[in-house]
Design a protein around this motif. Sequence first.
Motif, mmCIF file in Angstrom:
data_model
loop_
_atom_site.group_PDB
_atom_site.id
_atom_site.type_symbol
_atom_site.label_atom_id
_atom_site.label_comp_id
_atom_site.label_asym_id
_atom_site.label_seq_id
_atom_site.Cartn_x
_atom_site.Cartn_y
_atom_site.Cartn_z
ATOM 1 N N LEU A 1 -19.003 -18.874 -12.001
ATOM 2 C CA LEU A 1 -18.570 -19.422 -10.728
ATOM 3 C C LEU A 1 -17.570 -18.499 -10.042
ATOM 4 O O LEU A 1 -17.603 -18.315 -8.823
ATOM 5 N N ALA A 2 -16.670 -17.938 -10.826
ATOM 6 C CA ALA A 2 -15.682 -17.021 -10.254
ATOM 7 C C ALA A 2 -16.363 -15.814 -9.630
ATOM 8 O O ALA A 2 -15.973 -15.352 -8.551
ATOM 9 N N GLU A 3 -17.395 -15.296 -10.283
ATOM 10 C CA GLU A 3 -18.139 -14.163 -9.732
ATOM 11 C C GLU A 3 -18.850 -14.563 -8.446
ATOM 12 O O GLU A 3 -18.953 -13.776 -7.508
ATOM 13 N N GLN A 4 -19.358 -15.798 -8.414
ATOM 14 C CA GLN A 4 -20.027 -16.259 -7.199
ATOM 15 C C GLN A 4 -19.042 -16.335 -6.035
ATOM 16 O O GLN A 4 -19.348 -15.905 -4.919
ATOM 17 N N LEU A 5 -17.853 -16.877 -6.283
ATOM 18 C CA LEU A 5 -16.849 -16.959 -5.231
ATOM 19 C C LEU A 5 -16.434 -15.573 -4.754
ATOM 20 O O LEU A 5 -16.221 -15.339 -3.563
ATOM 21 N N LYS A 6 -16.327 -14.649 -5.692
ATOM 22 C CA LYS A 6 -15.965 -13.283 -5.330
ATOM 23 C C LYS A 6 -17.043 -12.661 -4.449
ATOM 24 O O LYS A 6 -16.735 -12.004 -3.444
ATOM 25 N N ALA A 7 -18.313 -12.900 -4.795
ATOM 26 C CA ALA A 7 -19.410 -12.340 -4.011
ATOM 27 C C ALA A 7 -19.429 -12.925 -2.608
ATOM 28 O O ALA A 7 -19.638 -12.210 -1.620
ATOM 29 N N VAL A 8 -19.197 -14.243 -2.488
ATOM 30 C CA VAL A 8 -19.172 -14.870 -1.179
ATOM 31 C C VAL A 8 -18.023 -14.309 -0.346
ATOM 32 O O VAL A 8 -18.174 -14.021 0.847
ATOM 33 N N ALA A 9 -16.862 -14.128 -0.984
ATOM 34 C CA ALA A 9 -15.708 -13.587 -0.261
ATOM 35 C C ALA A 9 -15.994 -12.187 0.248
ATOM 36 O O ALA A 9 -15.688 -11.845 1.391
ATOM 37 N N GLN A 10 -16.603 -11.368 -0.571
ATOM 38 C CA GLN A 10 -16.895 -9.989 -0.173
ATOM 39 C C GLN A 10 -17.941 -9.962 0.930
ATOM 40 O O GLN A 10 -17.855 -9.159 1.861
#
Length: 280
Positions: free
Chosen positions: A256-265
């Motif tokens: 989930l943390a990686e998903q949030l990071k990808a959305v932010a980027q």
Amino acid sequence: MATFFVGGGLPRVDDVRDVFARARDLRERGVPIEPGEEALLRQVTWCMLQLQHDQEEGELHQALARMAALVLAIIEDDDFSIPAGCQLRGRVPLEALAIQVQRQLDQQDMQLAAAMGIQGIEVRGAADLDALAARLPRSADLDRALRGARNHLREGERLLAAQRDPARAARHRERLAEAYDRAARLLARLLAVPSERDHPVVRAHVLRRELKRIEVDALGVERLTEDEQARRTRELLKWADQDLGERLDDANKAALAEQLKAVAQEQEGDAGSSWFFDQD
């Protein structure tokens, strides 16, 4: 902005499941959301995901959860917003702010609990406000709160009594119960912090905001928004589609943390400019 929210009136958030669930609800209802609000909510959630399972009972996790609840409340409040560009540099300052907000809200909760206990403030129906009006210390602000809350609660009770659909009646009953609780907290807030020790802008906003929320909850009103607002909200909160499954373990949290990071980027266009992910 936590000063403007009566203690106990924030949405309940215990973990990231609640954040995702309430984010989905915002998206489905089309509640308008600003990019800065979405960014901060995503960032606080990312911080929560960094804590291991055995840390989730600690003060930091509780503080981040309360911070997430505050951001959700700000999103729903017509008078507040978090503009784009309001940034904290890195995870540590964000966690420090969450701790500060948590302690401030805890102190406010204790003030309200003490006032409710000393004054015997309990609201289970509009009629209770008549009894309270007869014995509470009076002031112009308290009179306005009593009069407004009593009118809204009476109308809500009338509408509930006329409701013939059992499912709608059950939902309305829950909202009315929230209005009772909010009315009690508002009275406690006005008594716990007398006007001579209260900032006039904060006091005026708290009174106006809480009476508005009492009315909305008492009447069981759902917020209606334009299609464009709903579309924009869906775009900003597209990460809320995540299915958390039956269990939320450290592996799921990492994903989930990686998903949030990808959305932010993706939204910011340049990962190097993201203050939130500028960390080891």
